[in-house]
Scaffold this motif. Structure first.
Motif: not given
Length: 349
Positions: A12-23
């Motif tokens: 979840v931490s990595v997934g949220a990090g990827v989502f945040a970076a894309a955002g």
């Protein structure tokens, strides 16, 4: 709602990090359309104000406090894309310099406090503002509701992420009820602060409120021949009485005063997430912060014994760091927009 390290598992931490970076990447491109000669300097000020205001915890219930998240406020003042960048800059400064919000949870925090609050706040604001009669009262009311809704929305997304990868063995319904209840109360404070700030800017320089563009009544003059419409009233045109520089200087002084002086009188009770974490047993999963020994960790200057002076100096340093970081980002974006706008078909290649 600064999530510390340890509350979420690695996926979840990595997934949220990827989502945040894309955002953030999307917002870097989108901000080019928002950052003009008025919003660009305002964006750095908005980021600094959010940093300062987040130091002012206000009581919301017995033993619980809340603070501004700021996504809806920033979206209304400088646009939704720029708003995400403003709050992201604040979170980066807080995480790396003040040990506030985990570094491994940075993606989660940007998702919750920057992306969710800005997107939800802007959507609610536009829905209300477009469907109600034009005017300042409508904009202020829309600001209040938008900010209020954005906070429990972020709490709801936190609950969903906890369901996907929370590290504490807690029943989901219990987390949802606790987070939703306390953050609805915090949302009331968020709405009040947002409405007050938007109303103040509208009163001084309505053209500086991004969300007010095109949302005011047409200016009508009454003459002997009848009423004559002469075009849109402010905020389409800048105020002739107050220049941009005094507004920016005044806003910066307010941010310094809030962070350097008023923050000393903020509530010392745990905020909504901290209270829920303590009550539900999530706190046991918290990991030490990588920057906990930094010179500004805990919003105090290391080596300064006087508590009031230490906190005040840390607050002023935080405002300065936020202005420098945010101002640099927004200056680069604005400069690139100017270069792009200045290209001709011949030299664009």
């Amino acid at each position: 709602m600064h999530v510390p390290d340890g509350f979420f598992d690695v996926p979840v931490s990595v997934g949220a990090g990827v989502f945040a970076a894309a955002g953030v990447a999307v917002c870097l491109r989108g901000a080019k359309r928002e950052l003009d000669d008025r919003t660009a300097p305002m964006a750095g000020l908005v980021a600094a104000f959010i940093f300062a205001a987040q130091m002012l915890n206000f009581p919301v219930a017995a033993g619980t406090s809340g603070h501004l998240l700021g996504g809806a406020l920033a979206a209304i003042l400088v646009g939704p894309y720029t708003a995400v960048l403003c709050v992201a800059v604040v979170l980066l400064v807080q995480g790396f310099f003040f040990a506030d919000g985990g570094l491994t949870a940075l993606g989660v925090n940007i998702t919750l406090m920057a992306i969710v609050t800005a997107v939800v706040g802007w959507a609610v604001f536009r829905l209300i503002a477009r469907g109600a009669p034009r005017g300042r009262a409508t904009l202020v009311a829309a600001s209040f509701v938008a900010a209020l809704v954005s906070v429990p929305a972020a709490a709801l997304v936190f609950t969903a992420l906890f369901w996907l990868g929370g590290t504490a063995p807690i029943e989901l319904g219990s987390v949802a009820a606790a987070m939703g209840g306390v953050h609805l109360l915090i949302g009331l404070g968020e709405g009040f602060i947002t409405a007050l700030t938007v109303s103040s800017v509208l009163a001084v320089r309505p053209d500086l409120v991004y969300g007010a563009r095109g949302m005011t009544r047409t200016l009508t003059l009454r003459t002997a021949e009848g009423e004559v419409q002469v075009g849109p009233a402010s905020p389409e045109a800048p105020s002739a009485g107050i220049g941009l520089r005094p507004v920016l200087v005044g806003g910066a002084l307010v941010a310094v005063l809030l962070a350097g002086v008023v923050s000393f009188y903020a509530s010392g009770d745990p905020d909504g997430l901290e209270k829920v974490a303590a009550d539900k047993g999530m706190s046991a999963q918290e990991k030490p912060h990588a920057a906990e020994d930094g010179p500004l960790a805990g919003y105090a200057v290391k080596g300064v014994e006087n508590q009031r002076l230490s906190g005040g100096l840390a607050g002023v340093a935080g405002v300065a760091l936020t202005v420098a970081a945010g101002g640099g980002v927004f200056y680069v974006i604005r400069r690139r927009r100017r270069m792009t706008d200045g290209m001709t078909p011949a030299n664009a290649r």
